[in-house]
Structure formats: C-alpha cells, structure tokens
Design a protein around this motif. Structure first.
Motif, PDB file in Angstrom:
ATOM      1  N   ARG A 142       0.860  -1.185   0.000  1.00 45.46           N
ATOM      2  CA  ARG A 142       0.000   0.000   0.000  1.00 45.46           C
ATOM      3  C   ARG A 142       0.895   1.233   0.000  1.00 45.46           C
ATOM      4  N   VAL A 143       0.511   2.207  -0.794  1.00 41.29           N
ATOM      5  CA  VAL A 143       1.303   3.421  -0.922  1.00 41.29           C
ATOM      6  C   VAL A 143       0.662   4.527  -0.108  1.00 41.29           C
ATOM      7  N   GLY A 144       1.484   5.187   0.690  1.00 40.05           N
ATOM      8  CA  GLY A 144       1.042   6.344   1.449  1.00 40.05           C
ATOM      9  C   GLY A 144       1.966   7.507   1.155  1.00 40.05           C
ATOM     10  N   SER A 145       1.716   8.609   1.792  1.00 43.20           N
ATOM     11  CA  SER A 145       2.574   9.766   1.639  1.00 43.20           C
ATOM     12  C   SER A 145       3.931   9.466   2.264  1.00 43.20           C
ATOM     13  N   ARG A 146       4.956   9.392   1.448  1.00 39.91           N
ATOM     14  CA  ARG A 146       6.337   9.212   1.891  1.00 39.91           C
ATOM     15  C   ARG A 146       6.612   7.837   2.503  1.00 39.91           C
ATOM     16  N   ARG A 147       5.743   6.840   2.192  1.00 44.68           N
ATOM     17  CA  ARG A 147       5.969   5.510   2.741  1.00 44.68           C
ATOM     18  C   ARG A 147       5.249   4.458   1.900  1.00 44.68           C
TER      19      ARG A 147
END
Length: 187
Positions: A142-147
């Motif tokens: 899963r892609v998140g903001s800055r991670r």
C-alpha cells in the motif's frame, strides 16, 4: 554477500567511492551492526560507534572494504538519487536485511501488524512498490505519503518466508503488540 548488499541498499545502506566502491550502513542497534559486520566476512571493513546524546541513541557505522565487486551496485544511483534497478528480485536473505534496516512495525485494530518502509522520493517509492509486488509469496503493498506498507495477511507470510529475525531487531518480527513490546524492551 549479494543478498546482504541488495537488502542493505534497499534500506539504509549507501555506496561510497567510484572506482573501488564500498558499502556503508548506519544503525542505532549494536547487535545488528555486529551481525552485519560478520556477514561481510572477508569484505568487512570497519565497525565504528558514534556516541550520541541520550540513552540507546549511539550510531554504529558498518563499512566494507573498497572493492571492485561492489562497482556493479553503482547502477542503484541515477541522477544522484538511490533507485532500485529493474529487475531486482528479493530473496529471503535480502528481504531479511531490508526489513531489519528499514522497516517499522505497528499494530492496528484487532492487533493486526503493519510493516512500513520509508520512501520519501517518488521514484524510489514506485521502485519499492514494484519490487515488493513481485515477491514470490504474493504481497500487495500500500502506498502512502512518503511511505510504503504491507498489511495483514501479508506481514505474517512475509516474516515466515524471510525466516529467523536478525539479531538486535527481533521486535520487527513480532506478530502481536504484546510480543513487540516484550521484544523491544529486551533491547
């Protein structure tokens, strides 16, 4: 040694030198630093401690010797940014070092584990998602903001596929908050 270098470069590792390259990894975990130094065997260079203010905050730097064997890893750097070359296929040994170097483990509702990897740069984040998506155990990052993160049910499968934890970071292999707290307190 290839798997150790791959996992380290996916995490906190960096390269130094142009014609005779060496690998450098920094960690705040003494046992992990000692383990890494031992893994490099004949290529092991220095292991140094840099005292910091505060308890358990010292930084340990593991460096290999400069050697042409590390030169092919220069393609991990494009335009001054670290990128994961395509195709890099993670194996358990490289994933083990990557999780030890660069993951953080947290627990959500129902005590479900989540492994999170820092990925500030957009290009690196895309590379990381591509690489984790190709794992032979079938993960869905899963892609998140800055991670980038991996959630249940992928975390227990990933940790089982990787195998035994690396010394000093056993807490990153916990599958419950209580186990995590117990293992973290032993450090």
């Amino acid at each position: 040694m290839h798997h150790i270098v791959t996992g380290a470069l996916m995490g906190d590792g960096s390269l130094e030198g142009r014609e005779r390259t060496k690998l450098r990894i920094e960690t705040t975990t003494r046992e992990f630093a000692l383990w890494l130094h031992e893994q490099f065997d004949m290529a092991a260079g220095s292991l140094r401690r840099f005292p910091q203010d505060g308890p358990n905050q010292d930084v340990y730097r593991v460096s290999t010797i400069a050697h042409p064997e590390f030169n092919p890893y220069r393609d991990w750097y494009r335009d001054g940014e670290k990128r994961i070359p395509d195709p890099v296929q993670l194996r358990p040994a490289s994933a083990r070092v990557f999780v030890a170097c660069d993951s953080s483990l947290s627990f959500g509702g129902n005590d479900h584990p989540r492994l999170t990897f820092s990925a500030v740069d957009d290009g690196y984040r895309e590379d990381l998602v591509r690489t984790l998506s190709r794992l032979e155990i079938g993960t869905t990052p899963r892609v998140g903001s800055r991670r980038v993160s991996i959630d249940v049910p992928d975390v227990p499968r990933l940790l089982e596929w990787i195998g035994d934890p690396v010394p000093g970071v056993e807490h990153k292999w916990a599958t419950s908050q209580s186990d995590y707290d117990r293992l973290r307190d032993r450090q």
